[in-house]
Design a protein around this motif. Structure first.
Motif, PDB file in Angstrom:
ATOM      1  N   SER A   6      24.383  14.597   1.313  1.00 51.19           N
ATOM      2  CA  SER A   6      24.574  13.986  -0.010  1.00 51.19           C
ATOM      3  C   SER A   6      24.910  15.005  -1.089  1.00 51.19           C
ATOM      4  CB  SER A   6      23.316  13.219  -0.409  1.00 51.19           C
ATOM      5  OG  SER A   6      22.221  14.120  -0.609  1.00 51.19           O
ATOM      6  N   GLY A   7      24.501  16.248  -0.889  1.00 51.25           N
ATOM      7  CA  GLY A   7      24.744  17.264  -1.905  1.00 51.25           C
ATOM      8  C   GLY A   7      23.807  17.197  -3.087  1.00 51.25           C
ATOM      9  N   SER A   8      22.738  16.417  -3.001  1.00 47.06           N
ATOM     10  CA  SER A   8      21.775  16.315  -4.101  1.00 47.06           C
ATOM     11  C   SER A   8      20.357  16.260  -3.543  1.00 47.06           C
ATOM     12  CB  SER A   8      22.041  15.062  -4.936  1.00 47.06           C
ATOM     13  OG  SER A   8      21.887  13.889  -4.155  1.00 47.06           O
ATOM     14  N   GLY A   9      19.397  16.649  -4.385  1.00 46.45           N
ATOM     15  CA  GLY A   9      17.993  16.596  -3.999  1.00 46.45           C
ATOM     16  C   GLY A   9      17.419  17.908  -3.544  1.00 46.45           C
ATOM     17  N   TYR A  10      18.275  18.881  -3.215  1.00 47.70           N
ATOM     18  CA  TYR A  10      17.788  20.180  -2.761  1.00 47.70           C
ATOM     19  C   TYR A  10      16.993  20.835  -3.889  1.00 47.70           C
ATOM     20  CZ  TYR A  10      17.883  24.979  -0.969  1.00 47.70           C
ATOM     21  OH  TYR A  10      17.537  26.238  -0.526  1.00 47.70           O
ATOM     22  N   PRO A  11      15.737  21.267  -3.645  1.00 47.62           N
ATOM     23  CA  PRO A  11      14.861  21.677  -4.747  1.00 47.62           C
ATOM     24  C   PRO A  11      14.765  23.174  -4.997  1.00 47.62           C
ATOM     25  CG  PRO A  11      13.550  21.304  -2.789  1.00 47.62           C
ATOM     26  CD  PRO A  11      14.992  21.102  -2.383  1.00 47.62           C
ATOM     27  N   TYR A  12      15.414  24.002  -4.213  1.00 49.19           N
ATOM     28  CA  TYR A  12      15.196  25.444  -4.300  1.00 49.19           C
ATOM     29  C   TYR A  12      16.415  26.178  -4.874  1.00 49.19           C
ATOM     30  CZ  TYR A  12      11.561  24.110  -0.942  1.00 49.19           C
ATOM     31  OH  TYR A  12      10.506  23.498  -0.317  1.00 49.19           O
ATOM     32  N   GLY A  13      16.254  27.475  -5.033  1.00 48.66           N
ATOM     33  CA  GLY A  13      17.357  28.338  -5.436  1.00 48.66           C
ATOM     34  C   GLY A  13      17.952  27.981  -6.780  1.00 48.66           C
ATOM     35  N   THR A  14      19.267  27.912  -6.821  1.00 51.89           N
ATOM     36  CA  THR A  14      19.958  27.639  -8.082  1.00 51.89           C
ATOM     37  C   THR A  14      19.700  26.220  -8.588  1.00 51.89           C
ATOM     38  OG1 THR A  14      21.942  27.003  -6.840  1.00 51.89           O
ATOM     39  CG2 THR A  14      21.774  29.296  -7.560  1.00 51.89           C
ATOM     40  N   ALA A  15      19.180  25.338  -7.718  1.00 51.11           N
ATOM     41  CA  ALA A  15      18.893  23.962  -8.138  1.00 51.11           C
ATOM     42  C   ALA A  15      17.508  23.823  -8.757  1.00 51.11           C
ATOM     43  CB  ALA A  15      18.998  23.023  -6.934  1.00 51.11           C
ATOM     44  N   ASP A  16      16.723  24.882  -8.739  1.00 47.54           N
ATOM     45  CA  ASP A  16      15.362  24.841  -9.278  1.00 47.54           C
ATOM     46  C   ASP A  16      15.363  25.332 -10.724  1.00 47.54           C
ATOM     47  OD1 ASP A  16      12.679  24.895  -9.801  1.00 47.54           O
ATOM     48  OD2 ASP A  16      12.199  26.505  -8.377  1.00 47.54           O
ATOM     49  N   PRO A  17      15.091  24.464 -11.698  1.00 39.60           N
ATOM     50  CA  PRO A  17      15.095  24.903 -13.099  1.00 39.60           C
ATOM     51  C   PRO A  17      13.998  25.900 -13.420  1.00 39.60           C
ATOM     52  CG  PRO A  17      14.245  22.665 -12.909  1.00 39.60           C
ATOM     53  CD  PRO A  17      14.784  23.033 -11.569  1.00 39.60           C
ATOM     54  N   HIS A  18      12.952  25.957 -12.581  1.00 38.86           N
ATOM     55  CA  HIS A  18      11.854  26.904 -12.795  1.00 38.86           C
ATOM     56  C   HIS A  18      11.924  28.062 -11.808  1.00 38.86           C
ATOM     57  CE1 HIS A  18       9.691  24.248 -15.610  1.00 38.86           C
ATOM     58  NE2 HIS A  18      10.118  23.265 -14.841  1.00 38.86           N
ATOM     59  N   GLY A  19      13.080  28.259 -11.178  1.00 39.42           N
ATOM     60  CA  GLY A  19      13.195  29.268 -10.140  1.00 39.42           C
ATOM     61  C   GLY A  19      13.799  30.575 -10.592  1.00 39.42           C
ATOM     62  N   ALA A  20      13.696  30.881 -11.886  1.00 33.32           N
ATOM     63  CA  ALA A  20      14.265  32.139 -12.379  1.00 33.32           C
ATOM     64  C   ALA A  20      13.554  33.336 -11.768  1.00 33.32           C
ATOM     65  CB  ALA A  20      14.183  32.195 -13.905  1.00 33.32           C
ATOM     66  N   VAL A  21      12.241  33.176 -11.466  1.00 33.67           N
ATOM     67  CA  VAL A  21      11.479  34.235 -10.812  1.00 33.67           C
ATOM     68  C   VAL A  21      11.150  33.735  -9.410  1.00 33.67           C
ATOM     69  CG1 VAL A  21       9.446  35.705 -10.915  1.00 33.67           C
ATOM     70  CG2 VAL A  21      10.539  34.960 -13.028  1.00 33.67           C
ATOM     71  N   SER A  22      12.078  33.948  -8.499  1.00 34.31           N
ATOM     72  CA  SER A  22      11.924  33.453  -7.135  1.00 34.31           C
ATOM     73  C   SER A  22      12.773  34.290  -6.199  1.00 34.31           C
ATOM     74  CB  SER A  22      12.343  31.979  -7.045  1.00 34.31           C
ATOM     75  OG  SER A  22      12.389  31.552  -5.700  1.00 34.31           O
ATOM     76  N   LEU A  23      12.288  34.476  -4.992  1.00 37.74           N
ATOM     77  CA  LEU A  23      13.070  35.199  -4.000  1.00 37.74           C
ATOM     78  C   LEU A  23      14.307  34.421  -3.572  1.00 37.74           C
ATOM     79  CD1 LEU A  23      10.157  36.550  -1.749  1.00 37.74           C
ATOM     80  CD2 LEU A  23      11.573  37.872  -3.329  1.00 37.74           C
ATOM     81  N   LEU A  24      14.338  33.124  -3.869  1.00 39.84           N
ATOM     82  CA  LEU A  24      15.459  32.274  -3.462  1.00 39.84           C
ATOM     83  C   LEU A  24      16.351  31.882  -4.630  1.00 39.84           C
ATOM     84  CD1 LEU A  24      13.523  29.818  -1.095  1.00 39.84           C
ATOM     85  CD2 LEU A  24      14.715  31.931  -0.471  1.00 39.84           C
ATOM     86  N   GLY A  61      24.458  24.491  -1.171  1.00 44.04           N
ATOM     87  CA  GLY A  61      25.395  24.392  -0.059  1.00 44.04           C
ATOM     88  C   GLY A  61      25.042  25.287   1.113  1.00 44.04           C
ATOM     89  N   VAL A  62      24.248  26.320   0.869  1.00 46.72           N
ATOM     90  CA  VAL A  62      23.802  27.218   1.939  1.00 46.72           C
ATOM     91  C   VAL A  62      22.355  26.915   2.314  1.00 46.72           C
ATOM     92  CG1 VAL A  62      23.356  29.621   2.582  1.00 46.72           C
ATOM     93  CG2 VAL A  62      25.386  29.034   1.240  1.00 46.72           C
ATOM     94  N   GLY A  63      21.516  26.746   1.300  1.00 47.20           N
ATOM     95  CA  GLY A  63      20.091  26.572   1.545  1.00 47.20           C
ATOM     96  C   GLY A  63      19.753  25.300   2.303  1.00 47.20           C
ATOM     97  N   ALA A  64      20.400  24.186   1.957  1.00 42.91           N
ATOM     98  CA  ALA A  64      20.075  22.904   2.600  1.00 42.91           C
ATOM     99  C   ALA A  64      20.369  22.917   4.098  1.00 42.91           C
ATOM    100  CB  ALA A  64      20.811  21.767   1.896  1.00 42.91           C
ATOM    101  N   PRO A  65      21.566  23.320   4.545  1.00 40.45           N
ATOM    102  CA  PRO A  65      21.808  23.345   5.998  1.00 40.45           C
ATOM    103  C   PRO A  65      20.952  24.362   6.737  1.00 40.45           C
ATOM    104  CG  PRO A  65      23.691  24.253   4.793  1.00 40.45           C
ATOM    105  CD  PRO A  65      22.804  23.624   3.778  1.00 40.45           C
ATOM    106  N   VAL A  66      20.680  25.503   6.107  1.00 37.03           N
ATOM    107  CA  VAL A  66      19.813  26.498   6.753  1.00 37.03           C
ATOM    108  C   VAL A  66      18.409  25.926   6.928  1.00 37.03           C
ATOM    109  CG1 VAL A  66      18.650  28.720   6.426  1.00 37.03           C
ATOM    110  CG2 VAL A  66      21.102  28.523   6.000  1.00 37.03           C
ATOM    111  N   LEU A  67      17.911  25.243   5.905  1.00 38.72           N
ATOM    112  CA  LEU A  67      16.593  24.621   6.004  1.00 38.72           C
ATOM    113  C   LEU A  67      16.570  23.547   7.074  1.00 38.72           C
ATOM    114  CD1 LEU A  67      13.714  24.365   4.932  1.00 38.72           C
ATOM    115  CD2 LEU A  67      14.583  22.808   3.169  1.00 38.72           C
TER     116      LEU A  67
END
Length: 362
Positions: free
Chosen positions: A46-64, A70-76
């Protein structure tokens, strides 16, 4: 302060109980991985709903934080599906029995994925929310602090916590599988390691130092926040401290400091007599034994959250810019050490108090 080796010996082992947890944890891990694999596939398609990385508004301090959907969802999705298959293979008394390289590869893969789920996927948001939770719960009826709870308890936070649950299930599955296929006791693991460091006497020695380290680091963190409450700009500028007083953030900081102090005191209980038997002032519980998991479970969860938060902070460029290091930030660099020390202290407490195993003791 009582020396831990002077504590009363553990009581006689309880009668053997059914191994519900050890026999079914693999199936629980497989169910978790299957559910998350389906979700990841939906996010991929679907291209939506992925919660990590660049899609996370609170993920500025994150290893991801640089990982795109597009990369994180299929890898997960791939990781989850392979973990589901591995967990099913390791589940229950009918688990596959491998030897040599195959055994090492399967256990290493599960260990690596468990580490990713426990300390890479989560970030500082989990620890921050845990620290502010008492303040948010108590202040909610009064409308303070003035925050939008939808911005605090987010979809990304729920997924980070869910990932930690999966990491715990997978780690326990792999450990039970190693015990079972190695011919070791499923309850205590006796036979998996020499008794030199796992004995109660040895655990009392090295656990004492781990406990002191785990208690000291949060106190260092609390000092600066309590100094701000006393209007002392420790580690920050006087202008920034005035701004914190104006917007009320100094009270939030003092709440985190109180949380850290209470945590440090409870950590010391891992080597104190009152950490084994409830003190006299606790009406209705006075003198009763403290259940081992009542101390071990929260200490382990905090250790995981602290380690994940510390590693995510290390990835923040803001922390390494000139002038950023101060008495405010340096204690936060010790968070991975805090997490490791707290985990070791919890393990030592468990080893010291578990007594003779009811399943394999003579």
């Amino acid at each position: 302060m009582a020396h831990p080796t002077t504590l009363p010996p553990p009581l006689s082992p309880a009668p053997p109980r059914r191994r519900w947890w050890t026999d079914r944890v693999g199936y629980l891990a497989a169910g978790w991985a299957s559910l998350y694999g389906v979700l990841a596939l939906v996010w991929t398609i679907s291209g939506s709903g992925y919660p990590y990385g660049t899609a996370d508004p609170h993920g500025a301090v994150s290893l991801l934080r640089f990982l795109p959907p597009g990369v994180g969802a299929p890898v997960l999705a791939v990781l989850s599906i392979t973990v589901a298959v591995a967990a099913l293979a390791m589940a229950g008394p009918q688990a596959v029995r491998l030897r040599g390289v195959a055994r090492v590869l399967l256990s290493t893969y599960c260990a690596m994925v468990a580490v990713i789920l426990l300390v890479v996927v989560p970030d500082v948001q989990v620890l921050t929310t845990t620290g502010y939770a008492p303040l948010l719960i108590v202040g909610a009826p009064f409308g303070w602090p003035p925050v939008d709870y939808a911005d605090v308890f987010t979809w990304a936070l729920a997924n980070k916590v869910f990932a930690m649950v999966g990491g715990v299930l997978l780690a326990r599955t792999a450990l039970v599988w190693l015990f079972r296929t190695g011919g070791w006791c499923l309850s205590c693991g006796r036979g998996a390691a020499g008794r030199s460091w796992t004995s109660a006497e040895s655990a009392a020695r090295w656990g004492r130092w781990a406990t002191y380290v785990a208690a000291a680091i949060p106190l260092l963190y609390a000092v600066s926040r309590l100094a701000w409450l006393a209007n002392i700009p420790l580690g920050i500028s006087a202008d920034f401290l005035r701004e914190m007083w104006d917007n009320g953030m100094v009270w939030a900081g003092s709440g985190l400091a109180a949380f850290a102090v209470v945590g440090a005191v409870l950590t010391l209980g891992l080597v104190q007599r009152w950490g084994e038997r409830f003190p006299r002032w606790m009406i209705g519980l006075s003198g009763r034994r403290v259940p081992i998991m009542l101390a071990v479970a929260p200490a382990t969860l905090v250790a995981i959250a602290v380690t994940a938060a510390g590693l995510s902070l290390y990835s923040s460029p803001e922390l390494w810019r000139p002038g950023a290091l101060s008495f405010t930030t340096v204690p936060m660099l010790l968070w991975p050490l805090w997490g490791i020390a707290l985990g070791a202290a919890a393990l030592a407490y468990h080893l010291r108090r578990r007594g003779a195993c009811a399943h394999c003791a003579p």
